[in-house]
Design a protein around this motif. Structure first.
Motif, PDB file in Angstrom:
ATOM      1  N   LEU A  88      47.828 -37.877  75.650  1.00  6.99           N
ATOM      2  CA  LEU A  88      46.691 -37.516  76.477  1.00  6.99           C
ATOM      3  C   LEU A  88      46.122 -36.162  76.064  1.00  6.99           C
ATOM      4  O   LEU A  88      46.824 -35.341  75.460  1.00  6.99           O
ATOM      5  N   PRO A  89      44.847 -35.875  76.427  1.00  7.29           N
ATOM      6  CA  PRO A  89      44.291 -34.545  76.159  1.00  7.29           C
ATOM      7  C   PRO A  89      45.155 -33.455  76.797  1.00  7.29           C
ATOM      8  O   PRO A  89      45.638 -33.599  77.918  1.00  7.29           O
ATOM      9  N   GLU A  90      45.313 -32.365  76.093  1.00  2.88           N
ATOM     10  CA  GLU A  90      46.205 -31.290  76.521  1.00  2.88           C
ATOM     11  C   GLU A  90      45.817 -30.701  77.876  1.00  2.88           C
ATOM     12  O   GLU A  90      46.677 -30.273  78.652  1.00  2.88           O
ATOM     13  N   HIS A  91      44.524 -30.675  78.188  1.00  2.00           N
ATOM     14  CA  HIS A  91      44.079 -30.030  79.426  1.00  2.00           C
ATOM     15  C   HIS A  91      44.521 -30.768  80.694  1.00  2.00           C
ATOM     16  O   HIS A  91      44.377 -30.240  81.804  1.00  2.00           O
ATOM     17  N   LEU A  92      45.074 -31.981  80.545  1.00  2.00           N
ATOM     18  CA  LEU A  92      45.499 -32.751  81.717  1.00  2.00           C
ATOM     19  C   LEU A  92      46.910 -32.384  82.187  1.00  2.00           C
ATOM     20  O   LEU A  92      47.427 -33.000  83.119  1.00  2.00           O
ATOM     21  N   THR A  93      47.526 -31.391  81.573  1.00  2.00           N
ATOM     22  CA  THR A  93      48.904 -31.044  81.942  1.00  2.00           C
ATOM     23  C   THR A  93      49.033 -30.610  83.400  1.00  2.00           C
ATOM     24  O   THR A  93      50.098 -30.751  83.999  1.00  2.00           O
ATOM     25  N   ARG A 146      46.859 -31.630  68.984  1.00  2.00           N
ATOM     26  CA  ARG A 146      47.740 -31.150  70.048  1.00  2.00           C
ATOM     27  C   ARG A 146      47.466 -31.968  71.299  1.00  2.00           C
ATOM     28  O   ARG A 146      46.393 -31.898  71.896  1.00  2.00           O
ATOM     29  N   LEU A 147      48.443 -32.777  71.700  1.00  2.00           N
ATOM     30  CA  LEU A 147      48.258 -33.698  72.820  1.00  2.00           C
ATOM     31  C   LEU A 147      49.472 -33.667  73.743  1.00  2.00           C
ATOM     32  O   LEU A 147      50.571 -33.273  73.339  1.00  2.00           O
ATOM     33  N   LEU A 148      49.249 -34.078  74.988  1.00  2.00           N
ATOM     34  CA  LEU A 148      50.337 -34.229  75.951  1.00  2.00           C
ATOM     35  C   LEU A 148      50.990 -35.585  75.725  1.00  2.00           C
ATOM     36  O   LEU A 148      50.329 -36.620  75.814  1.00  2.00           O
ATOM     37  N   GLN A 149      52.283 -35.576  75.420  1.00  2.00           N
ATOM     38  CA  GLN A 149      53.015 -36.813  75.153  1.00  2.00           C
ATOM     39  C   GLN A 149      53.971 -37.108  76.306  1.00  2.00           C
ATOM     40  O   GLN A 149      54.679 -36.220  76.784  1.00  2.00           O
ATOM     41  N   VAL A 150      53.949 -38.348  76.783  1.00  2.00           N
ATOM     42  CA  VAL A 150      54.842 -38.777  77.867  1.00  2.00           C
ATOM     43  C   VAL A 150      55.509 -40.085  77.464  1.00  2.00           C
ATOM     44  O   VAL A 150      54.823 -41.056  77.108  1.00  2.00           O
TER      45      VAL A 150
END
Length: 288
Positions: free
Chosen positions: A177-182, A153-157
């Protein structure tokens, strides 16, 4: 020729030089407070570009500080900071009471691929506008998850950068990116700030980056975004950034070879030891 006529001639030459230097393809000045980059850095990049392309040759004088202030609509402090940065980079020589002159071999230094990586990022930010196309937390592809140590589960941009003046598409970037950086890497922030600056602000220190350069053919989505033909050649740069000794995020960049190129640089010691570059032959051949 009278002294007055000579002064007029010099003034006309000065005006022509700074007009050509400060204008882009649409006839508007290329320095703007809304560009997301400090004004002195924008002016530095404009002058850097003019020196790099030989518009102002070795030994030639740059326009006076007052001329640059007038042409670009900036303060004398801004001009002096830009000129100081150029001098520190070895591109100009500042002579007290006389002016600033392009240094010998400045054109070669301006093209130096070993120049600061962050300077290159700042130049890209200044010369391009970015559009966030996709943003959200989702399941990463298996290949991406594997490179990041199994994170799923990752942050995708997904972002598209266009040349600021011509609006021509330059590059498509996709980062996981790691999810916690949202809360830090937000969609509005990404529209005006580089990813590395956002990560730095979040206390993420990058230990190193592994890059992989490949060639591929453009599929429908990339062809549409880069305004090229389906099946056209595309440069792909995949990068894994490491923080605290572990894979942190994955960045993939697609470029059109007709508009972009990738520069690599190694010191003599790196070249002898093989550090910084390797060639892998992993073509899949059919088994006999």
């Amino acid at each position: 020729m009278t002294a007055a006529a000579l002064d007029r001639g010099r003034g006309d030459l000065e005006h022509a030089k700074i007009t050509a230097m400060g204008r882009g393809g649409n006839g508007e000045a290329r320095v703007s407070a809304s560009a997301g980059v400090p004004l002195h850095r924008q002016l530095y990049l404009v002058l850097h570009d003019e020196i790099a392309r030989g518009a102002v040759g070795s030994g030639e004088a740059l326009p006076t500080e007052q001329s640059l202030c007038t042409q670009f609509g900036v303060s004398r402090i801004t001009v002096r900071r830009a000129l100081a940065d150029l001098a520190e980079a070895g591109l100009i020589e500042r002579r007290h009471g006389v002016g600033s002159f392009v240094a010998d071999n400045a054109t070669a230094r301006a093209h130096d691929p070993a120049a600061s990586y962050m300077d290159g990022l700042r130049q890209i930010e200044f010369e391009t506008e970015v559009e966030v196309l996709e943003f959200g937390v989702r399941a990463a592809p298996a290949a991406v998850a594997e490179r990041l140590g199994g994170q799923r589960r990752l942050l995708q941009v997904l972002r598209l950068r266009r040349e600021r003046i011509t609006r021509e598409p330059c590059m498509v970037t996709e980062v996981w990116l790691p999810e916690h950086l949202t809360e830090t890497v937000t969609e509005p922030a990404l529209a005006g700030t580089s990813l590395f600056e956002l990560l730095y602000g979040a206390g993420v220190g990058i230990d190193g980056v592994d890059h992989e350069l490949t060639a591929e053919v453009a599929g429908p989505r990339i062809a549409n975004l880069l305004d090229t033909a389906i099946g056209a050649a595309v440069i792909r740069v995949n990068s894994v950034a490491h923080a605290t000794g572990r894979p942190h995020h994955f960045l993939s960049v697609a470029l059109s070879p007709s508009r972009s190129r990738v520069l690599l640089s190694q010191s003599a010691a790196d070249f002898e030891s093989g550090i910084g570059m390797a060639i892998a032959h992993d073509v899949r051949r059919p088994r006999v």
